[in-house]
Write an enzyme that holds these catalytic residues in place. Sequence first.
Site, PDB file in Angstrom:
ATOM      1  NE  ARG A 201      24.303  90.997  46.773  1.00  0.00           N
ATOM      2  CZ  ARG A 201      25.291  90.447  46.092  1.00  0.00           C
ATOM      3  NH1 ARG A 201      26.552  90.706  46.429  1.00  0.00           N
ATOM      4  NH2 ARG A 201      25.064  89.654  45.065  1.00  0.00           N
TER       5      ARG A 201
ATOM      6  N   GLY B 101      21.195  78.726  39.998  1.00  0.00           N
ATOM      7  CA  GLY B 101      20.251  78.479  38.910  1.00  0.00           C
ATOM      8  C   GLY B 101      20.622  79.133  37.599  1.00  0.00           C
TER       9      GLY B 101
ATOM     10  N   GLY C 229      17.323  86.044  42.663  1.00  0.00           N
ATOM     11  CA  GLY C 229      18.322  85.109  43.168  1.00  0.00           C
ATOM     12  C   GLY C 229      19.699  85.744  43.214  1.00  0.00           C
TER      13      GLY C 229
ATOM     14  N   GLY D 139      24.252  84.821  43.859  1.00  0.00           N
ATOM     15  CA  GLY D 139      25.313  83.825  43.884  1.00  0.00           C
ATOM     16  C   GLY D 139      25.326  82.883  42.708  1.00  0.00           C
ATOM     17  CB  SER D 140      26.152  82.091  39.884  1.00  0.00           C
ATOM     18  OG  SER D 140      26.850  83.232  39.453  1.00  0.00           O
TER      19      SER D 140
END
Length: 428
Positions: free
Chosen positions: A280, A160, A155, A157-158
């Site tokens: 990235r 969860g 995952g 973008g933080s």
Amino acid sequence: MERRALIMVEGTRSNGLPYIQAAQRLGLHPITLSADPAQYDYLAAENIEAIRVDTDNLDALIHECSRLRETYDIAGITSARESVYATAGKLCRYFDLPGPNPASIERCCNKFTQRQLLSEAGVPIPAFRVAANVTDVKNSAAEIGLPVILKPVVGIGSSGVRLCRTVEELAEHTTYLLGGTHIWRSAPRILVEEFAQGPYYSADTMGNEVIAIGAADFDRMPHFVFREFTFPAPLTNDEHKRIAGLSLSCLQALGLGWGPANIEFRWTKRGPVVIEVNPRIPAAPTPKLVQLACGIDLVTEHIKLVIGEEWGLRRRHSYTAAARFLVPDRDGTLDWIDGHSRAAAVSGVAEVRLYVKPQTPIIRKGDDGDCIGYVIASSPSSTRTEAILQCAVDLISWSITPFPTLGEQEQSATPNLYAPAEVAADKR
């Protein structure tokens, strides 16, 4: 003569447009391949060529790129989105173009595998376990000791991610992750991780060179939504060397010596500890902050690498650049947001960006999507930059009307001559 094209596999809300604009400045024709091009509003706004294709299907992407080669000279293929970056690397290999090692990207994007590789290489990281069910989570947290952080193994973008300080919070977030609310891109697996406490830093690299190190703090716990980011980080020479050296060790351990990477740290009682390595360029506004701080355009230099041109990583100046994120403190409907034009006119403000418009529903999830915009300022002085930033942010205000409760919804369905006045929450 065939036009030179840059193929972008998917886009992003924050970095998609900068990649498009950088490609155009380099004389390239950008083409976006996406499962849903309409999700990127900048494509239509900038009249950018976009093609609908299943970006989870490598064969479909190969077929589309082969078709495009009949019309264009494909100079390079890349992506600003982590979830398809390995796929972009596979396309590069198929068409014999410069690109990252797909296997290295895939290993890095699995947070459990990443930590195993870092641990084997002797890189300092928090204690961790992997869990597939409620019992695994409870046992792992007991072994590590509260507080712990729970996060999906795959995952960005933080999403969860939450700090769990008590047994009750642990149970609550485990239920959220495994109970069908959280959307999983792969089989549900949870990383249970020691909460490494201390100041947060991040290093941005290109190839095997550390370009910049920034510092950040977060909004309200238990989530990890950024509040402010500053480049360069206020570090001593020794602290800078330790973080830079550890960054290069991460790249070596994970096989990420090609292209951009972003490494996150906490400076704990035992020194810098690696929290995560992202293969990235980080999301906006970090690329803009790095460019303002030292004059290096990460996006442009990445594209140069992708198309096989010589890049330039020479620092051109030394400023302090900082961003303040606009984060609402409640859910509801955004009635209005104002002052961004005045904020943008403040001397020293480099950018004011809003992600929302009036009447947008605000539903906070404790991740990067909670941010409704940001303000960037820069100057030769850290003190001056902070003053400029605060002045600009103080000019921006908004109003959010909380969603009606179930009782209010039932009441509104019945005619009532004495209905209560609307309640609005203002941020000023």
